[in-house]
Design a protein around this motif. Sequence first.
Motif, mmCIF file in Angstrom:
data_model
loop_
_atom_site.group_PDB
_atom_site.id
_atom_site.type_symbol
_atom_site.label_atom_id
_atom_site.label_comp_id
_atom_site.label_asym_id
_atom_site.label_seq_id
_atom_site.Cartn_x
_atom_site.Cartn_y
_atom_site.Cartn_z
ATOM 1 N N HIS A 1 0.869 -1.177 0.000
ATOM 2 C CA HIS A 1 0.000 0.000 0.000
ATOM 3 C C HIS A 1 0.899 1.218 0.000
ATOM 4 O O HIS A 1 2.114 1.087 0.159
ATOM 5 C CB HIS A 1 -0.937 0.012 1.210
ATOM 6 C CG HIS A 1 -0.241 0.237 2.523
ATOM 7 N ND1 HIS A 1 0.591 -0.709 3.089
ATOM 8 C CD2 HIS A 1 -0.229 1.292 3.381
ATOM 9 C CE1 HIS A 1 1.059 -0.244 4.235
ATOM 10 N NE2 HIS A 1 0.590 0.964 4.441
ATOM 11 N N HIS B 1 2.181 4.334 1.882
ATOM 12 C CA HIS B 1 2.448 5.213 3.014
ATOM 13 C C HIS B 1 3.949 5.440 3.008
ATOM 14 O O HIS B 1 4.707 4.567 2.580
ATOM 15 C CB HIS B 1 1.998 4.583 4.351
ATOM 16 C CG HIS B 1 0.564 4.863 4.698
ATOM 17 N ND1 HIS B 1 -0.236 3.928 5.292
ATOM 18 C CD2 HIS B 1 -0.203 5.979 4.512
ATOM 19 C CE1 HIS B 1 -1.456 4.462 5.464
ATOM 20 N NE2 HIS B 1 -1.447 5.693 5.000
ATOM 21 N N HIS C 1 6.636 2.885 3.866
ATOM 22 C CA HIS C 1 6.756 1.706 3.007
ATOM 23 C C HIS C 1 7.403 2.050 1.665
ATOM 24 O O HIS C 1 7.615 1.169 0.840
ATOM 25 C CB HIS C 1 5.372 1.089 2.766
ATOM 26 C CG HIS C 1 4.715 0.658 4.043
ATOM 27 N ND1 HIS C 1 4.620 -0.665 4.412
ATOM 28 C CD2 HIS C 1 4.193 1.382 5.054
ATOM 29 C CE1 HIS C 1 4.041 -0.725 5.605
ATOM 30 N NE2 HIS C 1 3.778 0.495 6.012
ATOM 31 N N HIS D 1 -7.039 -0.119 5.807
ATOM 32 C CA HIS D 1 -5.909 0.721 6.233
ATOM 33 C C HIS D 1 -5.705 1.812 5.183
ATOM 34 O O HIS D 1 -5.588 2.991 5.511
ATOM 35 C CB HIS D 1 -4.672 -0.162 6.398
ATOM 36 C CG HIS D 1 -3.438 0.593 6.744
ATOM 37 N ND1 HIS D 1 -3.253 1.183 7.969
ATOM 38 C CD2 HIS D 1 -2.327 0.865 6.024
ATOM 39 C CE1 HIS D 1 -2.074 1.787 7.989
ATOM 40 N NE2 HIS D 1 -1.498 1.612 6.821
ATOM 41 N N ASP E 1 0.207 -3.635 6.694
ATOM 42 C CA ASP E 1 -0.160 -2.889 7.902
ATOM 43 C C ASP E 1 -1.417 -3.436 8.575
ATOM 44 O O ASP E 1 -2.005 -2.762 9.424
ATOM 45 C CB ASP E 1 -0.289 -1.396 7.602
ATOM 46 C CG ASP E 1 1.079 -0.717 7.707
ATOM 47 O OD1 ASP E 1 2.070 -1.428 7.978
ATOM 48 O OD2 ASP E 1 1.165 0.510 7.517
HETATM 49 ZN ZN LIG Z 1 0.443 2.112 6.238
#
Ligand SMILES: [Zn+2]
Length: 298
Positions: A61, A63, A66, A149, A168
């Motif tokens: 994902h 963020h 990451h 998330h 996450d």
């Molecule tokens: Zn995250």
Amino acid sequence: MQASHTFGPVRIYLGHQSGKYPDGNQIVVQGADTRIAFDTPLVSRQIGEDLEGADLLLLSHMHEDHAVGLGRLAHVPVQAHEADLQAVRSWEGFKRHYGYPDEILDALHGMIVREFDYQPRPDATGYTDGQVWELGGGVRVRAHHLPGHSAGHCALVEESTGVAFIGDIDLTGFGPYYGDAGSSLEQFERSLEQLRTLEARTWVTSHHRGVLTERAAFLQALDRFAAKIGERDARLLARLRERPHTLDELVAHGLLYPVGTPLPWVAMAERRTIEQHLERLQARGAVQQDGAGSYRAT
Ligand SMILES: [Zn+2]
């Protein structure tokens, strides 16, 4: 840097304290023809050739914690689930992903450039639920869309070993995070149920919990993690039983973070989280909003 764990073609590099935030855990999967990396947390800076020589980078994902390697690994193609793709491609897209006011996003931008080497990747492409990557020699990765998330959050599973990178849905004591504009408590709960039945033998989280190899231990950790949602409902309800509160008052008390946590997005994440819990409690008839906008327990 040496991998902390190896399961056949899957190499796991644990970050500091098993990837405790702000660090995370890195996976590299080596097939006969192709090498794929999952995410690029802070620890990715220390890995060296195993990561730098990857053919493809898959994000669980989008963020910042990451995506530390997106700039440094500009030579490696990057893919994210299509629902998170715009957040990878541009800062404008990432801003919508968070959905915070501009002054908070400006502060956040400075912080994520400084601490997470943040850089957009306009060349990123999208993947979808169920997509499979054949790496050669029977090594195969499949994406399982588990949103909540973020809208595009996925588990990435290497099927020959049954190693599932669950991102996450991190099974930490903090509990599920669904505090961004693109997050959804309702979707997170569905994803937690789906994850229970995901076929895997080893589960690797992005943060802190690291590697779980026993199904019973995984399910126990998942139960405890999921229970945080009900605990948050109960804490809010207890507060509203004391007296009615406005949303601003509830945000000031905090539900996720200790009051005074010095991170720029905390108040917004609290607000989005509390709003979603209030919606649920209202739908159940446990909470009502009065004419002045205060919430009260029924
Ligand atoms: Zn995250």
